[in-house]
Motif scaffolding. Structure first.
Motif, mmCIF file in Angstrom:
data_model
loop_
_atom_site.group_PDB
_atom_site.id
_atom_site.type_symbol
_atom_site.label_atom_id
_atom_site.label_comp_id
_atom_site.label_asym_id
_atom_site.label_seq_id
_atom_site.Cartn_x
_atom_site.Cartn_y
_atom_site.Cartn_z
ATOM 1 N N HIS A 183 0.808 -1.205 0.000
ATOM 2 C CA HIS A 183 0.000 0.000 0.000
ATOM 3 C C HIS A 183 0.852 1.270 0.000
ATOM 4 O O HIS A 183 0.343 2.349 -0.230
ATOM 5 C CB HIS A 183 -0.975 -0.008 1.178
ATOM 6 N N ASP A 200 3.210 -4.925 4.279
ATOM 7 C CA ASP A 200 2.205 -5.564 3.439
ATOM 8 C C ASP A 200 2.751 -6.778 2.699
ATOM 9 O O ASP A 200 2.051 -7.363 1.864
ATOM 10 C CB ASP A 200 1.649 -4.563 2.422
ATOM 11 N N GLU A 232 -1.569 -13.856 4.703
ATOM 12 C CA GLU A 232 -1.658 -12.799 5.699
ATOM 13 C C GLU A 232 -0.516 -11.814 5.463
ATOM 14 O O GLU A 232 0.364 -12.046 4.630
ATOM 15 C CB GLU A 232 -1.569 -13.389 7.113
ATOM 16 N N GLU A 248 -8.584 -8.343 14.245
ATOM 17 C CA GLU A 248 -9.385 -8.122 13.038
ATOM 18 C C GLU A 248 -9.399 -6.650 12.648
ATOM 19 O O GLU A 248 -9.326 -6.317 11.454
ATOM 20 C CB GLU A 248 -10.804 -8.643 13.266
ATOM 21 N N GLN A 249 -9.476 -5.764 13.623
ATOM 22 C CA GLN A 249 -9.425 -4.342 13.299
ATOM 23 C C GLN A 249 -8.050 -3.947 12.780
ATOM 24 O O GLN A 249 -7.931 -3.161 11.835
ATOM 25 C CB GLN A 249 -9.806 -3.510 14.526
ATOM 26 N N GLN A 271 -5.921 -5.838 11.228
ATOM 27 C CA GLN A 271 -5.762 -6.371 9.869
ATOM 28 C C GLN A 271 -6.446 -5.489 8.840
ATOM 29 O O GLN A 271 -6.075 -5.497 7.659
ATOM 30 C CB GLN A 271 -6.303 -7.800 9.809
ATOM 31 N N ALA A 272 -7.431 -4.716 9.279
ATOM 32 C CA ALA A 272 -8.105 -3.758 8.392
ATOM 33 C C ALA A 272 -7.440 -2.384 8.435
ATOM 34 O O ALA A 272 -7.943 -1.434 7.823
ATOM 35 C CB ALA A 272 -9.573 -3.644 8.792
ATOM 36 N N GLY A 273 -6.319 -2.278 9.156
ATOM 37 C CA GLY A 273 -5.576 -1.030 9.209
ATOM 38 C C GLY A 273 -5.948 -0.101 10.347
ATOM 39 O O GLY A 273 -5.462 1.033 10.416
ATOM 40 N N ASP A 274 -6.788 -0.554 11.262
ATOM 41 C CA ASP A 274 -7.238 0.266 12.390
ATOM 42 C C ASP A 274 -6.617 -0.295 13.669
ATOM 43 O O ASP A 274 -6.989 -1.389 14.116
ATOM 44 C CB ASP A 274 -8.762 0.235 12.477
#
Length: 520
Positions: A7, A183, A192, A473-474, A476-479
């Protein structure tokens, strides 16, 4: 051929070698001693990290930064991702990977070693205290076998949170300084993203470090490694002049530290999950977080690792496994205990006999404190066991049950509900309270003192699997906000923290199916 793009728009193909920093990074200012590199073979192998594309900061632990003599704000300003990913090496560091073996699920597995962890070196603070600084997930080493040498964000977050949770529960453990992400795609059960954990510990030497030498029949190599551990971490033992007496005193210390550590785990319902000898620290630290777990509903034979089909490392097996592992450790260092083999065997067996008494004493000290008992009585163990029997019958939550007891008074009153509401069989819970109050009659502390003491050893907040999963999980979404928030909650596990009360609630129904394996 160009690699995939992350990214940040940078090629994901690894560079060949890390670069040295320019000399103005905070990590350059540390007093690097590099004892591992100085020991060299057969214990350590020089190994630079494999640079990874476009590393970025995920989380930095200011408390651990202070522990090693740095300021977290300085690290952020300087940018820590390049150095703590392994892309740049601090000036003065001499990175190595550690060679060790181990018994895995009771079977000698031969040479294992740091397959994805590279120790940048060890540093010494102004007060003389030393710490290894290691990058976990920093690339392949001579001990990677066919593995990729990388770690993923999921497992890195779990180790970061767990090690810090135990540290704030006052349980000896490795610490976590930082998480750096990338990434770069990593294949596990699915694809992953990569992450590197900076792990900090006084030493990362294991039982398996000595087993490897013993099974190689490299008996002359045992003493130098033992001497390095003793001189760095046990100066009072290092002062013993006679070598065999010095090594016996050290082995006795390892036995005691191990007994104390496992008693700590049992007292908070913590299951390590993979108590192989290569995961056992000679300093009595919680080491190598794989499929660990804090117990929710109390089950004496709870297994937190679904690959442990036989339950070898179940919660109620941990004390016995500690003794078994110590047996392998003592076997490995027999040549240090006496010149005659038969004498060494007898000495080793006698030393191992001390483990059960040390463990039982340590365990009962902790359980008395959890029940608010300042004095030792002969029937205390029966009181503890009767509580666990009632808890097991109902599957009462381990942490909430003990925390609820902190609010119960000397006399039956409305506060009893804080405890009995954790049970289906309320009558059995109330009957146990009758026995407990009868025992309290022999204590001299007033109620306020007792309750304050109990709140200081019975945590309200632990790292439940579902809390870690939500943070993962958050992230992994970038948060990373939930990761940071959960970390803050776990820093004060004994405080009420009413604003974070939801973190102390029972797991939701969806979380009861969470399973963990050795995948990392």
């Amino acid at each position: 051929m160009p690699g995939p793009t992350g990214h940040h728009g940078v090629s994901m193909s690894d560079a060949s070698t890390p670069t040295r920093t320019a000399g103005d990074h905070p990590l350059d200012t540390l007093d690097w001693h590099n004892a591992g590199a100085a020991l060299g073979a057969p214990y350590y192998t020089p190994q630079a990290p494999s640079p990874i594309a476009a590393p970025y900061p995920v989380l930095l632990n200011d408390e651990v930064a202070r522990l090693i003599g740095l300021d977290g704000a300085d690290l952020r300003r300087a940018g820590y991702a390049e150095v703590l990913s392994g892309n740049q090496l601090p000036q003065g560091a001499a990175p190595v990977s550690h060679r060790y073996g181990g018994h895995q699920f009771g079977v000698w597995a031969g040479q294992l070693g740091d397959g994805r962890a590279i120790t940048l070196g060890d540093i010494q603070r102004a007060d003389g205290k030393a710490f290894d600084i290691q990058l976990k997930g920093a690339g392949q080493t001579p001990y990677s076998r066919f593995a990729d040498g990388r770690a993923v964000l999921r497992s890195t977050i779990r180790e970061y949170l767990a090690s810090e949770a135990l540290a704030h529960l006052d349980i000896p453990t490795t610490r976590a300084l930082a998480i750096v992400g990338s990434d770069a795609p990593i294949r596990r059960e699915t694809i992953e993203t990569a992450a590197i954990l900076t792990r900090v510990a006084p030493s990362l030497v294991r039982f398996g470090s000595f087993e490897m030498l013993f099974y190689d029949q490299d008996f002359e190599a045992l003493a130098p490694l033992a001497d390095a551990v003793i001189s760095a971490h046990h100066p009072e033992i290092a002062a013993i002049e006679t070598p065999t007496e010095r090594y016996r005193a050290w082995a006795g210390r390892v036995i005691t530290l191990t007994a104390e550590l496992i008693a700590d785990w049992q007292a908070v319902g913590f299951c390590h999950g993979v108590l192989n000898t290569d995961n056992m620290s000679v300093l009595g630290l919680t080491l190598d977080y794989g499929p660990f777990g804090f117990m929710d509903s109390f089950q004496p034979d709870w297994v937190c690792n679904h690959t442990d089909a036989g339950g070898r490392y179940a919660y109620n097996q941990q004390p016995q496994v500690g003794l078994w592992n110590l047996g392998r450790f003592v076997q490995a260092i027999l040549p240090l205990l006496a010149e005659e083999p038969d004498d060494a065997v007898q000495i080793g067996q006698d030393m191992l006999q001390t483990y059960r008494g040390a463990y039982d004493a340590a365990y009962m000290r902790r359980m008395r404190a959890k029940l608010g008992l300042a004095e030792a009585h002969d029937d205390d163990r029966a009181l503890v066991e009767s509580l666990f029997k009632v808890m097991a019958a109902d599957g009462a939550d381990f942490t909430r049950t003990f925390r609820g007891l902190c609010h119960v008074g000397h006399a039956a009153d409305g506060n009893d509900s804080a405890f009995v509401d954790e049970f289906v069989d309320v009558d059995a819970a109330r009957q146990w309270l009758v026995d407990w109050r009868a025992r309290l009659a022999h204590e001299t502390d007033d109620e306020a003192t007792r309750q304050a003491g109990m709140r200081g050893v019975n945590p309200k907040y632990i790292l439940r699997n579902y809390l870690a999963q939500q943070a993962i999980e958050q992230a992994q979404a970038g948060d990373y906000s939930e990761l940071e928030r959960l970390h803050e909650v776990l820093k004060a596990p004994f405080d009420e923290q009413p604003e974070h009360a939801a973190y102390a609630e029972l797991p939701p129904d969806w979380a009861r199916g969470l399973v963990l394996s050795c995948s990392a």
